[in-house]
Design an enzyme around this catalytic site. Structure first.
Site, mmCIF file in Angstrom:
data_model
loop_
_atom_site.group_PDB
_atom_site.id
_atom_site.type_symbol
_atom_site.label_atom_id
_atom_site.label_comp_id
_atom_site.label_asym_id
_atom_site.label_seq_id
_atom_site.Cartn_x
_atom_site.Cartn_y
_atom_site.Cartn_z
ATOM 1 N N PHE A 1 -0.846 5.449 11.911
ATOM 2 C CA PHE A 1 0.030 4.593 12.734
ATOM 3 C C PHE A 1 1.420 5.213 12.899
ATOM 4 C CE2 PHE A 1 -2.748 1.630 10.195
ATOM 5 C CZ PHE A 1 -3.738 1.577 11.157
ATOM 6 N N HIS B 1 -1.848 7.396 3.017
ATOM 7 C CA HIS B 1 -3.209 7.253 3.526
ATOM 8 C C HIS B 1 -3.559 8.316 4.560
ATOM 9 C CE1 HIS B 1 -2.457 3.602 1.380
ATOM 10 N NE2 HIS B 1 -3.711 3.205 1.500
ATOM 11 N N GLU C 1 4.711 -0.545 14.955
ATOM 12 C CA GLU C 1 5.227 0.747 14.498
ATOM 13 C C GLU C 1 6.204 1.389 15.472
ATOM 14 O OE1 GLU C 1 2.035 -0.112 14.666
ATOM 15 O OE2 GLU C 1 1.536 -0.409 12.553
ATOM 16 N N ARG D 1 -3.613 8.250 -0.523
ATOM 17 C CA ARG D 1 -3.938 6.979 -1.179
ATOM 18 C C ARG D 1 -4.478 7.202 -2.591
ATOM 19 N NH1 ARG D 1 -9.006 4.608 -1.795
ATOM 20 N NH2 ARG D 1 -8.884 2.421 -2.424
ATOM 21 N N SER E 1 0.811 -1.216 0.000
ATOM 22 C CA SER E 1 0.000 0.000 0.000
ATOM 23 C C SER E 1 0.847 1.270 0.000
ATOM 24 C CB SER E 1 -0.927 0.017 1.217
ATOM 25 O OG SER E 1 -1.806 -1.079 1.169
ATOM 26 N N ASP F 1 -12.223 2.689 3.865
ATOM 27 C CA ASP F 1 -11.720 2.133 5.125
ATOM 28 C C ASP F 1 -12.287 2.855 6.354
ATOM 29 O OD1 ASP F 1 -10.309 0.048 4.140
ATOM 30 O OD2 ASP F 1 -8.317 0.935 4.393
#
Lengths: 314, 275
Positions: A81, A107, A56, A165, A35, A115
């Site tokens: 994250f 993202h 992370e 994204r 991604s 999402d």
């Protein structure tokens, strides 16, 4: 129609080129390499790619350790994250130690889409801007993203680069200059200035066209560097138009609007209207529907421009 | 380039006493800081710095040096005293601990103190940094080793176990963790506050080689560091049972001495015991 490319795609391509030229570059990802597009680097340079799994905090500090040994560590995950889960690692180990770690997160914003809110990071600019010595950049398109990644390699110190994204129009040119901390003026007008970052830059250009049809001429500033914000350009533009609209895909608290308001209130106060997300979470939906729901469209920028022009007349 | 003269056990014990004296004096002067966890770590640190690690105080950034990270950063008075005693900076600086403008910050700061590899103090972060350094060594085909000292309260942090998993996954045989297991944390005994037991079994299940020792027994400490170096294909942790406040009778095993400086009188009493 402009070509549509996601900024995250340009990141993966830039890493591939840079990985060939600079053997000190290492890349870490937390199980999202397809991604974030770091998988391209991973395939070509497996020895210099570290998949750290879904962890992370550990990833950030592993990158810090690599950086103490002269590596240029690129760390990628989704924005929420990278900046939320691992904020204190970024603050206490990476920035406090002044390490050469580049956090490139994808993202960001509601343009993540289906999402939903859990994955739509709308607080990351604020979270990263608040850390002393951090540099924060959000490129507006794929071409600028590539330049930002190149600039990151040439800059010694911690940096956060915010990517998206969804595909966004390519609006800058290869030959345009990119300097960290130096805003880019895309068009000039006498009535109002729209200062934007990321995906909202192209919407601002469309808004400027719409305003022009109504006889209102707008300056459009691409504020790709959110920290340090370009005070000089802001003051220069504010003096010319005396009315500012800021536009970002981020909460109003602590983002571009806050940075611009803070800079101008100290140097040259003018009326400001802000386009951004006002104290709400995101939700599932296609990006265009979410942009309508959260008032991030060109039409919204047009209305804000008219409001701020009315305010300066008073 | 192994400039450090390796000391025998008797000399090491002498050094440890001198370091403990520095720690007491520094904390008394500063008026704040952490004696308990500094004193528990002294013997492990003395053997590491004077007997084991390859390093050069005149060249703190020498690329092939072994690295040490004090992940339990609050124990820094012990580390500062050793660094000064070895010549990383002047011993006069020790009395500036925690003062405005000092190179010796309340918790380790790599930008101000020669010999500090990474800023620490926020618990749970150092093992991950050590892993990064170990991965860099492998990438650069260098044979230096990385040591990370952890506290037994500290390993309650989830990030420690993220790092434990990753170090094992990446077969970081050049990484050695040292657990200063003094059984106390700020709010009380580990088993009362948040038990991290059984510690050796946890690390073994994460794929680590575990060596259990008494962290004040010099023969055992020397053996452990040498043994760790021989282990291939996985990282090693030395689980060292220690006494918090070791060396000062009224501080030993007393939770109140986690983060409190001795008064002038208490310091004098402690220094008499450390003669």
């Amino acid at each position: 129609m402009a070509e549509m490319i996601a900024t995250r795609q340009a990141y993966g391509d830039a890493l591939l080129e840079l990985g060939e030229r600079n053997k000190d570059i290492v890349v870490l990802d937390a199980d999202l390499s397809k991604s974030t597009t770091t998988a391209k680097f991973a395939k070509k340079f497996p020895d210099r790619f570290f998949n750290m799994g879904v962890a992370e905090a550990n990833m950030m500090n592993t990158a810090a350790g690599l950086a103490t040994c002269g590596k240029i560590a690129f760390v990628s995950s989704f924005s929420i994250f990278a900046t939320g889960r691992a904020w204190e690692q970024v603050r206490n180990t990476i920035c406090y130690s002044g390490l050469n770690v580049k956090i490139v997160a994808t993202h960001s914003g509601v343009s993540v889409g289906p999402d939903g809110a859990s994955h739509q990071c709308i607080e990351d600019i604020s979270l990263m801007r608040t850390i002393p010595t951090m540099t924060v950049i959000e490129p507006c398109d794929a071409v600028e993203t590539k330049k930002a990644i190149y600039a990151a390699v040439n800059y010694d110190g911690p940096m956060y680069i915010r990517l998206g994204r969804a595909a966004v129009p390519v609006i800058t040119k290869k030959e345009d200059l990119f300097n960290i901390g130096k805003a880019m003026i895309l068009r000039t007008g006498k009535d109002v200035a729209i200062v934007a970052c990321g995906a909202l830059v192209s919407n601002s250009l469309v808004a400027a066209d719409l305003l022009s049809k109504e006889g209102i001429e707008a300056t459009v500033v691409n504020m790709h560097t959110l920290k340090p914000v370009d005070h000089e350009t802001l003051v220069k533009v504010a003096k010319q138009v005396n009315a500012i609209v800021t536009a970002e895909q981020h909460v109003l608290d602590g983002g571009l609007g806050s940075a611009v308001a803070c800079a101008l209130s100290r140097n040259y106060p003018v009326p400001i209207e802000m386009i951004g997300i006002d104290n709400r979470f995101g939700q599932s939906g296609e990006p265009d529907i979410l942009f309508r729901e959260y008032h991030l469209l060109s039409e919204d920028i047009v209305l804000a421009a008219k409001r701020v022009i009315e305010r300066k007349k008073k | 380039m192994k400039d450090i003269q390796v000391l025998n056990i008797k000399s090491l014990e002498e050094r440890a006493k001198i370091i403990r004296r520095y720690v007491i004096k520094m904390l008394a002067k500063a008026g704040s800081g952490h004696p308990g966890g500094s004193l528990s770590a002294v013997d492990l640190l003395v053997v590491l710095f004077y007997n084991k690690m390859r390093h050069n105080p005149q060249q703190p950034k020498w690329q092939d040096r072994d690295r040490f990270i004090l992940s339990k950063g609050h124990g820094c008075p012990a580390l500062y005293a050793i660094l000064a005693d070895m010549g990383y900076f002047s011993v006069d600086k020790l009395e500036t601990l925690r003062q405005f403008g000092s190179i010796l910050q309340g918790h380790p700061c790599m930008k101000t103190t020669p010999g500090i590899e990474i800023s620490s103090g926020s618990l749970g972060q150092g093992l991950s940094v050590g892993l990064g350094i170990a991965l860099a060594a492998k990438l650069d085909k260098k044979d230096y080793r990385t040591y990370v000292m952890l506290g037994d309260g500290e390993i309650e942090e989830g990030q420690i176990w993220e790092a434990a998993m990753a170090a094992s996954h990446y077969k970081a045989e050049n990484l050695c963790a040292i657990l200063d297991q003094n059984e106390l944390q700020i709010d009380g005994f580990i088993h009362d506050v948040m038990s991290s037991h059984p510690i050796p079994a946890k690390w073994r299940s994460f794929g680590w080689h575990v060596i259990e020792i008494n962290g004040h027994n010099y023969k055992a400490i020397i053996y452990a560091y040498n043994e760790a170096e021989k282990i291939k294909g996985r990282p090693t942790i030395i689980v060292a049972k220690t006494v918090k406040g070791k060396g000062v009778s009224f501080m030993e095993n007393q939770v109140d001495w986690h983060g409190k400086a001795p008064t002038k009188e208490e310091a004098e009493k402690a220094l008499t015991e450390l003669k």
